[in-house]
Scaffold this motif. Sequence first.
Motif, short mmCIF file in Angstrom:
data_model
loop_
_atom_site.label_atom_id
_atom_site.label_comp_id
_atom_site.label_asym_id
_atom_site.label_seq_id
_atom_site.Cartn_x
_atom_site.Cartn_y
_atom_site.Cartn_z
N ALA A 297 -15.54 16.24 2.22
CA ALA A 297 -14.26 15.58 2.45
C ALA A 297 -13.12 16.56 2.21
O ALA A 297 -12.13 16.59 2.94
CB ALA A 297 -14.12 14.36 1.54
N ALA B 252 -12.87 18.96 5.01
CA ALA B 252 -12.31 18.22 6.14
C ALA B 252 -10.80 18.11 5.99
O ALA B 252 -10.04 18.29 6.96
CB ALA B 252 -12.95 16.84 6.24
N ALA B 253 -10.34 17.84 4.76
CA ALA B 253 -8.91 17.76 4.50
C ALA B 253 -8.25 19.12 4.78
O ALA B 253 -7.13 19.18 5.31
CB ALA B 253 -8.67 17.33 3.06
N GLY C 42 -20.30 14.94 -1.13
CA GLY C 42 -19.34 14.16 -0.34
C GLY C 42 -17.92 14.64 -0.58
O GLY C 42 -17.13 14.83 0.35
#
Lengths: 162, 403
Positions: B12, B15-16, B8
């Motif tokens: 994440a 994605a950032a 995760g």
Amino acid sequence: MDVTETDLPGVGKKHEVDIGGGQQLVVVTHNTGTRELYLKKDEDADSEKLLELSDRLARMVGTILEGAYFQPVESSHVETMLSEGTLLEWYAVESDSPLVGETLAGANVGQRTGVTVVAIQRDDNVIAGPSPDMQIEASDTLVVIGERENCEQFEKLLTGDL
Amino acid sequence: MADLLGIGVLFAAVAAATLVAVWLNKSVIPFYIIIGMLLSPSVAGQFSVAGYGLPVVESSEFVELGAELGIVFLLFFLGLEFNLDRLLESWERITRAGTIDLAINFGAGLMLGFALFRDPLAAFLTAGIVYISSSAIITKSLIDLGWIANDEADPMLGTLVFEDLFIAVYLTVAAALVTGGSDVAAAATSVGIALSFIVALLLLARYGTPWFERALQTTSNEFTVVRAVGITVLVSGFALAIGVSEAVAAFFVGMAFAPTTHTHKLESLLEPLRDTFAAVFFFWIGVETDPRLFAGVAGLVAAAIVVTTPTKILSGYLSGRAYELNPRRSMRVGLGMVTRGEFSLIIAAVALTGAGTSLSTALANAVYSFTVAYVLLMSILGTMLMQYSAPFEQFATARFGTE
């Protein structure tokens, strides 16, 4: 008409259309379906991006450009050139047409005009390859294929001038 | 860190990275690497806030396999979009531009690599690393700058196609040499196995089209995706198991699918899959990198940048001229080809597998950190050169005229 097609590996395809006056319209079609339109003012100039359209929008705009919605000039029907002299045409059947109520065989369309009715559009349905005993109704759209003069002949038959 | 939580954090984080890339309007690849580096044990693992450790993503089995899948899908796409017929159509110009590019940059890379690392295998790897431009970053920049609609796009994309074909063969040989060790006979055997496997795949790609066509014949998107992934990953995995580069196998599987009627569908269906795992690959590259090693290779990287930037500009310029472009546009070709990226990193990953066998651990690590630093800097430099190309274009016009 001068159109150059180039492959853009990993991107899609590029079409350059000579629109006269040394100007080129460049259409980049991405593999994703997005179309980008560029204008090249002259051979040496850099391309200026005009707009970007999604696949859906591009098709809609294309249909408008093709004249499917509104034909400002010439004919009351849509025509597409298949090859030199052979046309694929759409004809709307008016309610006062002598063909209303006739079957394709009864009207003897093929013998009298030389065109072939390849489809009938009725409301939202398209009847592809209609059988000869299919009856023509008012507000049908007939899709026919044939030489230009045959198509003209058919238009006369349809409006009762033959 | 718990497994799912770790994954995760990974997703994440990438994605950032996309947010940062959008904000700075740059290619996202370098940011994937940087964020991977920041979350690696060698950076985040060194700090703690108020007694709590920062979240650290270790290089777990999932991350490594995900990265491998990233390589497989990247190369699969390369093969999928690689149309041999189209290549043959403009064969003459593409080979002329491609050969100029290969001779100048691979040649310079060999000499540079030997000067830097004093080892023939390391030199061979360095040559590949500095030779191969980044298809992903260059293509994105071309679209961003609107050059895609200009004449300079042709030699650039053409040269990239040539490089891609070369790198498929190169990776086969490089992977075999690295796993074959220093024993000449063993190395020759593994190169032999690799090349015969490639020939088998080539035959499959050439004659297997009807089979590939039928294999994907279904109306369900789900079945298409699952079958394509099944075939691709199985073949790649098999290749790796017998010591052949999985990337190359994936490239040929892609090529085998290219002439089928499913190509377009595959492209749109598998693109998200490729992008997801490619992000994991770039992230993993970052995780494996200890930025402290950058200090040790700073001199090498500086030397490489000084040597390989002008060579790419020169070869690109000559390629542009071979495409009959004027000096201004030829200069753009040169500036655009400067960027290095994903394929150099794949070579770096190959180098790492040779640590302790064909390359000493120190040398493998040096080549690896050298590549990561080099790719990061070249991706910035390359896109900057394209963005601020005006003075270079003026220079080219002033020096070489407008024709």
